[in-house]
Design a protein around this motif. Structure first.
Motif, PDB file in Angstrom:
ATOM      1  N   PRO A 176       0.803  -1.229   0.000  1.00  0.00           N
ATOM      2  CA  PRO A 176       0.000   0.000   0.000  1.00  0.00           C
ATOM      3  C   PRO A 176       0.836   1.280   0.000  1.00  0.00           C
ATOM      4  N   HIS A 177       2.008   1.271   0.621  1.00  0.00           N
ATOM      5  CA  HIS A 177       2.842   2.480   0.636  1.00  0.00           C
ATOM      6  C   HIS A 177       3.418   2.749  -0.756  1.00  0.00           C
ATOM      7  N   ALA A 178       3.890   1.708  -1.415  1.00  0.00           N
ATOM      8  CA  ALA A 178       4.414   1.873  -2.781  1.00  0.00           C
ATOM      9  C   ALA A 178       3.297   2.299  -3.724  1.00  0.00           C
ATOM     10  N   ARG A 179       2.130   1.712  -3.553  1.00  0.00           N
ATOM     11  CA  ARG A 179       0.988   2.082  -4.395  1.00  0.00           C
ATOM     12  C   ARG A 179       0.603   3.540  -4.158  1.00  0.00           C
ATOM     13  N   GLY A 180       0.641   3.985  -2.904  1.00  0.00           N
ATOM     14  CA  GLY A 180       0.326   5.376  -2.586  1.00  0.00           C
ATOM     15  C   GLY A 180       1.314   6.333  -3.227  1.00  0.00           C
ATOM     16  N   ARG A 181       2.611   6.026  -3.129  1.00  0.00           N
ATOM     17  CA  ARG A 181       3.629   6.882  -3.749  1.00  0.00           C
ATOM     18  C   ARG A 181       3.467   6.910  -5.271  1.00  0.00           C
ATOM     19  N   ALA A 182       3.217   5.737  -5.859  1.00  0.00           N
ATOM     20  CA  ALA A 182       3.031   5.675  -7.307  1.00  0.00           C
ATOM     21  C   ALA A 182       1.783   6.451  -7.719  1.00  0.00           C
ATOM     22  N   GLY A 183       0.706   6.319  -6.946  1.00  0.00           N
ATOM     23  CA  GLY A 183      -0.525   7.034  -7.243  1.00  0.00           C
ATOM     24  C   GLY A 183      -0.332   8.536  -7.199  1.00  0.00           C
ATOM     25  N   GLU A 184       0.410   9.010  -6.213  1.00  0.00           N
ATOM     26  CA  GLU A 184       0.677  10.448  -6.109  1.00  0.00           C
ATOM     27  C   GLU A 184       1.519  10.930  -7.285  1.00  0.00           C
ATOM     28  N   ALA A 185       2.482  10.112  -7.719  1.00  0.00           N
ATOM     29  CA  ALA A 185       3.310  10.488  -8.872  1.00  0.00           C
ATOM     30  C   ALA A 185       2.471  10.527 -10.152  1.00  0.00           C
ATOM     31  N   ALA A 233      -9.340  -4.620 -14.814  1.00  0.00           N
ATOM     32  CA  ALA A 233      -8.775  -5.720 -15.595  1.00  0.00           C
ATOM     33  C   ALA A 233      -8.022  -5.207 -16.822  1.00  0.00           C
ATOM     34  N   ASN A 234      -8.490  -4.116 -17.400  1.00  0.00           N
ATOM     35  CA  ASN A 234      -7.869  -3.591 -18.614  1.00  0.00           C
ATOM     36  C   ASN A 234      -6.908  -2.432 -18.345  1.00  0.00           C
ATOM     37  N   GLY A 235      -6.525  -2.192 -17.086  1.00  0.00           N
ATOM     38  CA  GLY A 235      -5.570  -1.138 -16.768  1.00  0.00           C
ATOM     39  C   GLY A 235      -6.070  -0.220 -15.667  1.00  0.00           C
ATOM     40  N   LEU A 236      -5.460   0.932 -15.576  1.00  0.00           N
ATOM     41  CA  LEU A 236      -5.809   1.899 -14.542  1.00  0.00           C
ATOM     42  C   LEU A 236      -6.796   2.918 -15.087  1.00  0.00           C
ATOM     43  N   GLN A 237      -7.735   3.329 -14.243  1.00  0.00           N
ATOM     44  CA  GLN A 237      -8.669   4.396 -14.597  1.00  0.00           C
ATOM     45  C   GLN A 237      -8.461   5.532 -13.612  1.00  0.00           C
ATOM     46  N   LEU A 238      -8.124   6.713 -14.120  1.00  0.00           N
ATOM     47  CA  LEU A 238      -7.893   7.887 -13.293  1.00  0.00           C
ATOM     48  C   LEU A 238      -9.032   8.870 -13.513  1.00  0.00           C
ATOM     49  N   GLU A 239      -9.526   9.442 -12.414  1.00  0.00           N
ATOM     50  CA  GLU A 239     -10.541  10.492 -12.490  1.00  0.00           C
ATOM     51  C   GLU A 239     -10.125  11.648 -11.585  1.00  0.00           C
ATOM     52  N   HIS A 240     -10.339  12.862 -12.082  1.00  0.00           N
ATOM     53  CA  HIS A 240     -10.046  14.068 -11.311  1.00  0.00           C
ATOM     54  C   HIS A 240     -11.377  14.693 -10.909  1.00  0.00           C
ATOM     55  N   HIS A 241     -11.648  14.709  -9.624  1.00  0.00           N
ATOM     56  CA  HIS A 241     -12.886  15.262  -9.086  1.00  0.00           C
ATOM     57  C   HIS A 241     -12.572  16.660  -8.547  1.00  0.00           C
ATOM     58  N   ARG A 242     -12.873  17.683  -9.340  1.00  0.00           N
ATOM     59  CA  ARG A 242     -12.611  19.067  -8.930  1.00  0.00           C
ATOM     60  C   ARG A 242     -13.638  19.496  -7.886  1.00  0.00           C
ATOM     61  N   GLY A 243     -13.148  20.186  -6.847  1.00  0.00           N
ATOM     62  CA  GLY A 243     -14.064  20.634  -5.801  1.00  0.00           C
ATOM     63  C   GLY A 243     -14.786  19.467  -5.156  1.00  0.00           C
ATOM     64  N   ALA A 244     -14.063  18.381  -4.932  1.00  0.00           N
ATOM     65  CA  ALA A 244     -14.669  17.142  -4.424  1.00  0.00           C
ATOM     66  C   ALA A 244     -15.279  17.295  -3.048  1.00  0.00           C
ATOM     67  N   TRP A 245     -14.758  18.225  -2.280  1.00  0.00           N
ATOM     68  CA  TRP A 245     -15.267  18.397  -0.925  1.00  0.00           C
ATOM     69  C   TRP A 245     -15.035  19.825  -0.491  1.00  0.00           C
ATOM     70  N   SER A 246     -15.944  20.332   0.292  1.00  0.00           N
ATOM     71  CA  SER A 246     -15.857  21.706   0.762  1.00  0.00           C
ATOM     72  C   SER A 246     -16.189  21.770   2.235  1.00  0.00           C
ATOM     73  N   PRO A 247     -15.227  22.223   3.072  1.00  0.00           N
ATOM     74  CA  PRO A 247     -15.589  22.430   4.472  1.00  0.00           C
ATOM     75  C   PRO A 247     -16.590  23.568   4.578  1.00  0.00           C
ATOM     76  N   ALA A 248     -17.296  23.623   5.668  1.00  0.00           N
ATOM     77  CA  ALA A 248     -18.311  24.673   5.863  1.00  0.00           C
ATOM     78  C   ALA A 248     -17.684  26.062   5.746  1.00  0.00           C
ATOM     79  N   ASN A 249     -18.441  26.961   5.188  1.00  0.00           N
ATOM     80  CA  ASN A 249     -18.074  28.378   5.078  1.00  0.00           C
ATOM     81  C   ASN A 249     -16.882  28.638   4.163  1.00  0.00           C
ATOM     82  N   THR A 250     -16.664  27.799   3.155  1.00  0.00           N
ATOM     83  CA  THR A 250     -15.613  28.091   2.206  1.00  0.00           C
ATOM     84  C   THR A 250     -16.228  28.774   0.999  1.00  0.00           C
ATOM     85  N   TRP A 251     -15.404  29.290   0.136  1.00  0.00           N
ATOM     86  CA  TRP A 251     -15.871  30.183  -0.922  1.00  0.00           C
ATOM     87  C   TRP A 251     -16.617  29.510  -2.036  1.00  0.00           C
ATOM     88  N   TRP A 252     -16.492  28.248  -2.281  1.00  0.00           N
ATOM     89  CA  TRP A 252     -17.173  27.688  -3.440  1.00  0.00           C
ATOM     90  C   TRP A 252     -18.326  26.887  -3.070  1.00  0.00           C
TER      91      TRP A 252
END
Length: 130
Positions: A8-17, A111-130
């Motif tokens: 899991p640590h190697a996977r995390g580092r690879a995922g971040e890269a 099964a056919n490889g990696l799927q990457l998705e970018h979720h913009r504005g995925a979460w907002s704490p209370a009282n933030t601008w968006w």
């Protein structure tokens, strides 16, 4: 040494890269990786124009019994990320004055490889601008 899909640590580092390369290809500048604030960590901090973005990266196997990568960012983790960001943003040029958001990058092993998705504005704490 364990294969990356079993360590899991190697996977995390690879995922971040992978996420950093993807975001850079979309016009983001990575300002920092693995920003530690007390016992909390932000995976990536980036900017795009004047906007600062704190990014969480989650990598899971498709069909994981605990849910997919997008369900892996649990409420307690989001709260800790927000606490870390409120402290860490002062570390970046004019961070306290700039607009910001939380994004989530998910990577799922399929099964056919990696799927990457970018979720913009995925979460907002209370009282933030968006």
């Amino acid at each position: 040494m364990q294969p990356i899909h079993e360590d899991p640590h190697a996977r995390g580092r690879a995922g971040e890269a992978i996420a950093a390369l993807f975001l850079e290809s979309r016009g983001y500048t990575i300002l920092a990786r693995n920003v530690r604030v007390q016992r909390r960590e932000l995976d990536l901090v980036a900017e795009r124009g004047h906007l600062l973005v704190a990014i969480e990266v989650k990598w899971r196997r498709a069909g994981d019994a605990h849910g997919g990568a997008s369900q892996a960012w649990r409420p307690a983790q989001r709260t800790r990320a927000a606490e870390a960001w409120l402290t860490a943003r002062a570390m970046f040029p004019h961070g306290e004055e700039r607009p910001w958001r939380f994004d989530l990058v998910t990577i799922e092993e399929r099964a056919n490889g990696l799927q990457l998705e970018h979720h913009r504005g995925a979460w907002s704490p209370a009282n933030t601008w968006w």
